[in-house]
Design an enzyme around this catalytic site. Structure first.
Site, mmCIF file in Angstrom:
data_model
loop_
_atom_site.group_PDB
_atom_site.id
_atom_site.type_symbol
_atom_site.label_atom_id
_atom_site.label_comp_id
_atom_site.label_asym_id
_atom_site.label_seq_id
_atom_site.Cartn_x
_atom_site.Cartn_y
_atom_site.Cartn_z
ATOM 1 N N ARG A 51 0.574 -0.513 0.022
ATOM 2 C CA ARG A 51 -0.252 -0.006 -0.412
ATOM 3 C C ARG A 51 0.734 1.091 0.131
ATOM 4 N NH1 ARG A 51 -1.315 2.389 4.767
ATOM 5 N NH2 ARG A 51 -0.669 1.617 6.630
ATOM 6 N N ASN A 105 7.452 0.967 0.558
ATOM 7 C CA ASN A 105 7.693 -0.250 -0.195
ATOM 8 C C ASN A 105 8.518 0.595 -1.613
ATOM 9 O OD1 ASN A 105 6.185 -1.837 1.392
ATOM 10 N ND2 ASN A 105 4.525 -0.853 0.723
ATOM 11 N N ARG A 110 -5.721 -2.688 -5.254
ATOM 12 C CA ARG A 110 -6.736 -2.549 -3.225
ATOM 13 C C ARG A 110 -7.638 -1.752 -2.628
ATOM 14 N NH1 ARG A 110 -1.616 -3.558 1.053
ATOM 15 N NH2 ARG A 110 -3.509 -4.292 3.042
ATOM 16 N N SER A 154 -2.670 -7.993 7.452
ATOM 17 C CA SER A 154 -2.017 -8.206 6.006
ATOM 18 C C SER A 154 -3.391 -9.299 5.658
ATOM 19 C CB SER A 154 -1.275 -8.550 6.964
ATOM 20 O OG SER A 154 -0.009 -8.445 6.533
ATOM 21 N N GLN A 202 6.463 -10.448 1.663
ATOM 22 C CA GLN A 202 6.930 -9.461 1.771
ATOM 23 C C GLN A 202 8.203 -8.595 1.396
ATOM 24 O OE1 GLN A 202 4.098 -8.260 3.973
ATOM 25 N NE2 GLN A 202 4.111 -9.752 6.171
ATOM 26 N N ARG A 224 21.289 -24.142 33.224
ATOM 27 C CA ARG A 224 21.536 -22.760 32.045
ATOM 28 C C ARG A 224 22.557 -23.949 30.487
ATOM 29 N NH1 ARG A 224 21.118 -17.523 32.362
ATOM 30 N NH2 ARG A 224 22.263 -16.403 30.543
#
Length: 237
Positions: A60, A70, A119, A130, A151, A204
């Site tokens: 978007r 993006n 979109r 998403s 992505q 540990r």
């Protein structure tokens, strides 16, 4: 896409329902119903497959942190271009889509020879997930049976990683996603106390004795339409 693809048309469709009839080699008539803008749709009428496998990149235009993130450039290329170029190297994919609400992103997608899905405004807000963007895309593309969400904010994505996911899905998996093995020892604060979450205080572990944990890295998610219809991206299958 591969050389076997046949580019039948390059159109803009803005009506609620447009019927397009095309003749292919004088023998084949194709009727396509389109509800959104369609750009440069690659389709091979000779390919007979039960499952349509698509790749989707949600990109978007709005972003509170970085404007048009993006399209931000890394190493001379935009994040979107990096992702799309890696996707276009894949084998076994029927269509590649960029879902966006911004003209500049749509233009870049078209230049990279992939389809554009316009979109819906309600799926492109800061609050929209998403999953909502995926549901909206699948609603308008009933031909898609398997979908891979990539992505574009992962600049180190490689086609080899994506091809492994494609192969898994083609072998019958319900979902495949990217994860990184973490060897961090985690704690949780409960009131005024700290509680170890993934190890025993009395034992540990050394790194070489610790299997670690798998942590999603968000690079990609592949899933079946049936899974999305259940309202989830992932399962344990």
């Amino acid at each position: 896409m591969g050389h076997e693809e046949i580019y039948l048309f390059n159109i803009h469709c803005h009506s609620d329902m447009t019927h397009i009839s095309l003749l292919f080699l004088g023998l084949l008539s194709v009727i396509i119903d389109t509800r959104l803008c369609c750009e440069y749709f690659p389709w091979n009428p000779l390919r007979d497959k039960n499952n349509h496998f698509a790749i989707l990149v949600l990109a978007r235009g709005g972003s509170k942190g970085i404007k048009l993130k993006n399209l931000s450039r890394v190493g001379g290329n935009s994040l979107l271009a990096i992702s799309v170029r890696e996707v276009n190297k894949l084998r076994g994919i029927d269509s590649v889509w960029v879902s966006t609400d911004h003209e500049k992103i749509a233009e870049l997608a078209e230049n990279e020879n992939v389809n554009v899905h316009w979109r819906a405004p309600e799926s492109a807000t800061d609050e929209a997930s998403s999953l909502l963007g995926i549901i909206e895309f699948l609603k308008h593309h009933p031909e898609v049976d398997i979908l891979g969400l990539v992505q574009c904010t992962s600049p180190f994505i490689k086609s080899s990683y994506l091809q492994q996911a494609v192969n898994h899905m083609q072998n019958g998996k319900e979902c495949t996603f990217a994860a990184t093995r973490s060897y961090k020892l985690r704690w949780q604060k409960l009131g005024d106390r700290l509680i170890p979450l993934n190890f025993d205080l009395k034992k540990r572990p050394r790194r070489q004795d610790f299997d670690g944990e798998l942590v999603e890295n968000g690079m990609f998610y592949f899933f079946s339409r049936r899974l999305i219809q259940q309202g989830v991206l992932q399962s344990n299958k």
